[in-house]
Design an enzyme around this catalytic site. Structure first.
Site, PDB file in Angstrom:
ATOM      1  N   CYS A   1      -2.821   9.745   5.825  1.00 59.15           N
ATOM      2  CA  CYS A   1      -1.732   9.463   6.778  1.00 59.15           C
ATOM      3  C   CYS A   1      -2.224   9.596   8.222  1.00 59.15           C
ATOM      4  CB  CYS A   1      -0.566  10.422   6.549  1.00 59.15           C
ATOM      5  SG  CYS A   1       0.234  10.228   4.955  1.00 59.15           S
TER       6      CYS A   1
ATOM      7  N   CYS B   1       5.695   8.199   3.589  1.00 60.44           N
ATOM      8  CA  CYS B   1       6.192   9.503   3.174  1.00 60.44           C
ATOM      9  C   CYS B   1       6.365  10.411   4.390  1.00 60.44           C
ATOM     10  CB  CYS B   1       5.235  10.129   2.180  1.00 60.44           C
ATOM     11  SG  CYS B   1       3.591  10.318   2.832  1.00 60.44           S
TER      12      CYS B   1
ATOM     13  N   CYS C   1       0.812  -1.216   0.000  1.00 59.52           N
ATOM     14  CA  CYS C   1       0.000   0.000   0.000  1.00 59.52           C
ATOM     15  C   CYS C   1       0.845   1.266   0.000  1.00 59.52           C
ATOM     16  CB  CYS C   1      -0.916   0.040   1.219  1.00 59.52           C
ATOM     17  SG  CYS C   1      -2.149  -1.235   1.172  1.00 59.52           S
TER      18      CYS C   1
ATOM     19  N   ASP D   1       2.316   2.636   2.602  1.00 59.42           N
ATOM     20  CA  ASP D   1       2.578   3.142   3.941  1.00 59.42           C
ATOM     21  C   ASP D   1       2.090   2.165   5.002  1.00 59.42           C
ATOM     22  OD1 ASP D   1      -0.086   3.716   3.520  1.00 59.42           O
ATOM     23  OD2 ASP D   1       0.198   5.894   3.507  1.00 59.42           O
TER      24      ASP D   1
END
Lengths: 400, 284
Positions: free
Chosen positions: B105, B61, B35, B37
């Site tokens: 995130c 990231c 995926c 992350d």
């Protein structure tokens, strides 16, 4: 802080000689080349000189060069022209790894305008299969468009061989040579390539200028309709300073092409082997041999590309990544996926693209500093090669 | 380049509480290499149910790393009950905001926290498993209906793009975008607190088949065709099979990029209104 610019496949520094050449046409010599007075006419003769310089780099006739606004316009013009000149042919061949200027257009033509498109696959080294290509050719194939060199990996395709096959089958062959011009020797007098796109800002000219080579007697339909500029093949007042800049940049590219393939290539090789040797779990993406002399695409396993880029940015190092987080989409680069690069490496890919302005000191600085960045990010990461059973990463090549 | 706040940059470049924890009382891991992350959250919880320490390991990231760092800072010193109240919005706010495309995130942080608390309570293992209720919507990123509805509800999402920004669903092949549109309509429909309107009784109820077909023809002839003809198009009725109405678009409508919108937005909507709300228009 120093800037170490290793992102030349994204754009390049304008050569100071190119800037000097164009400057008078941004200031005093602002005339319109179409005008009847000598004030405009002198600009017209300078545009003619620029056209000759571009033609000399490519080995074609100046009349075969059309100036455009960018590589994307050249690509769109080429494909649209071939389709409109042959309204009964409804099939297009291209590759899965083209630049979006071709790929998005072909997907649009397929989805919205009733064309059938064959997207040729690549192997794990990024190379095409010529048998697959030959089998894909049909009687109603209007155009084959294959990039000369890939912008992400630098892998070079056998476009001259493909153009010869297309000539036999009487199919128009176009190549997006935006990354190749100035780095790969091109002689259009010795290959049956019908159309070729190039972009100024990839070879040390400014942004906003491109060119399209269209072979004499090839059926052609203009994209921009309007005035008689470019002999009616691309309407719109010429961007004269940029045209003149592109001419100068092409002249300089001819002078520097040897340097690109020796000194710049040696720098690239030093950077590449330096990084692959010092950083564990790193791998090269793309064919090691059949490749642009300036490009190196390296994946660092188990970490993510955007994080690497921002850490490098702190050190003044400019590069780019095929990771999902940098692309604006949520998937890693279509090129790496087409090559079947496993996910544990695809997200951590970094592209270094050098130019004649890079120095050995810069390469040494990157080799010295990058391994520490990778190590820091790996310390943060919950994944490592130790616990990697490959189960989550064994993704098959995308076959869309 | 993303517009990150100074706080995001600071937490990325100087992450707080990074690294594994050996004697954690609760561990939650979400995401995967595929995926792009993943976050593993470790909690040290004392006998009074207070989070004494929190650590993280993140693959992702800059904003994923910063979100994880922020989450651990938010958690320390809180009781389990207080921690449970933390949402992705709190993480984003702590960082002075995240680019909209990067909100997923912060959602990952919230999910890892939920998993770690479940793990502490002995209700689940450390790794999140998809025991979600409902349907798998996004195959690319393995996102279930339940997660999407939750993100819509908690963040007041209004567009499919928002759903992708917050959950990643729809950000891969895009095949599930119509499903996301439907979920969005469903969730936002539920939100409108007014009681569901009674389904309008069908104008054609009680009609014979022949009468119904004549009504369809009449609506097409008198209302739909004149509108299409204004744009140089036309329409032909081919067949009617109960509630399925088969038509063919003609003239300028052929190959028009918005022909699908014409079919559903104009033809189908008008027939639903004038004949039967159950009608589905198909191109025959």
């Amino acid at each position: 802080m120093q800037t170490i610019y290793m992102d030349n496949n994204a754009t390049t520094k304008v050569d100071p000689d190119v800037l000097n050449e164009m400057m008078p046409y941004l200031t005093d010599l602002y005339g319109n080349p179409s005008s009847m007075h000598r004030f405009g006419g002198q600009v017209g003769s300078k545009v003619a000189e620029a056209r000759l310089r571009v033609a000399n780099l490519l080995g074609c006739d100046p009349d075969e060069i059309i100036f455009t606004a960018c590589g994307t316009e050249s690509d769109n013009t080429a494909i649209r022209s071939a389709l409109r000149a042959q309204p009964n042919k409804k099939h297009i061949i291209t590759t899965r790894v083209e630049h979006p200027a071709i790929l998005s257009l072909c997907k649009h033509l397929e989805k919205r305008e009733g064309y059938t498109v064959t997207f040729l696959s690549v192997d794990e080294s990024g190379n095409l299969n010529m048998e697959e290509f030959k089998k894909a050719l049909r009687d109603d194939t209007a155009i084959v468009s294959v990039m000369w060199a890939n912008n992400e990996t630098g892998v070079i395709f056998p476009v001259e061989e493909m153009a010869a096959i297309c000539q036999e089958r009487k199919v128009i062959f176009h190549t997006d040579a935006v990354q190749a011009v100035g780095k790969v020797p091109i002689d259009l007098s010795r290959t049956p390539i019908d159309m070729l796109s190039l972009s100024g800002h990839k070879l040390h000219a400014p942004k906003g200028i491109g060119a399209l080579f269209v072979r004499k007697r090839l059926p052609y339909r203009p994209f921009m309709i309007g005035g008689h500029q470019e002999r009616g093949r691309r309407a719109g007042t010429e961007n004269t300073p940029a045209v003149i800049a592109l001419g100068k940049a092409c002249e300089l590219a001819g002078l520097h092409i040897q340097d690109e393939n020796t000194r710049v290539k040696a720098l690239r090789d030093k950077l590449e082997s330096g990084l692959l040797e010092t950083v564990p779990h790193s791998r090269l993406n793309g064919d090691k041999e059949k490749r642009l002399p300036n490009t190196s695409n390296i994946s660092f396993g188990y970490i993510e590309g955007e994080a690497i880029l921002l850490m490098l940015d702190q050190l003044g190092i400019c590069a780019s990544s095929g990771s999902a987080c940098t692309s604006g989409s949520l998937e890693p680069s279509h090129v790496l996926r087409a090559m079947g690069v496993p996910y544990n490496f695809a997200h951590g890919s970094i592209r270094f693209s050098l130019s004649r302005y890079n120095t050995e000191q810069e390469v040494d600085f990157v080799i010295e500093n990058l391994p520490k960045v990778i190590e820091n990010l790996r310390e943060l990461s919950p994944f490592s090669a130790d616990g990697d059973d490959g189960a989550s990463c064994a993704t098959p090549r995308v076959t869309e | 380049m993303w517009e990150y706040t100074d706080k995001v940059k600071d937490h990325f470049l100087n992450p707080r509480n990074a690294g594994p924890m050996k004697d954690a009382d609760g561990v939650g891991q979400v995401g995967s290499l595929a995926c792009g992350d993943a976050l593993k959250l470790y909690l040290k919880i004392d006998d009074d149910g207070i989070i004494r320490d929190a650590k993280f390991q993140t693959f992702g990231c800059a904003s994923a790393i910063a979100s994880s760092s922020a989450l651990t800072e938010l958690l320390k010193g809180k009781t389990i009950e207080e921690a449970q109240q933390i949402t992705n919005k709190d993480i984003a706010e702590y960082l002075g905001g995240l680019p909209r495309e990067k909100m997923h995130c912060s959602v990952m942080g919230q999910e890892a926290l939920e998993q770690a608390i479940k793990n502490y309570r002995g209700e689940a293992g450390p790794v999140a498993e998809h025991d979600h209720e409902g349907e798998l919507i996004c195959e690319c990123f393995g996102i279930f209906e339940e997660e999407i509805l939750k993100a819509i509800e908690e963040n007041d999402l209004k567009t499919v793009e928002d759903i992708t920004n917050f959950t990643k669903a729809g950000g891969g092949c895009g095949k599930c975008v119509p499903d996301l549109e439907e979920l969005l309509a469903q969730a936002r429909g539920d939100k409108a607190a007014c009681p569901a309107p009674e389904p309008p009784s069908s104008p054609s109820s009680g009609m014979t088949n022949l009468q119904r077909m004549r009504l369809i023809e009449q609506v097409i002839d008198e209302e739909i065709r004149p509108m299409l003809q204004k744009d140089g198009g036309n329409i032909e009725l081919i067949d009617v099979d109960r509630t399925d109405v088969y038509v063919r678009l003609l003239g300028m409508c052929v190959g028009c990029p918005s022909s699908q919108a014409t079919l559903t937005g104009l033809v189908e909507a008008r027939l639903k209104e004038k004949v039967d709300p159950e009608i589905v228009v198909k191109e025959g």
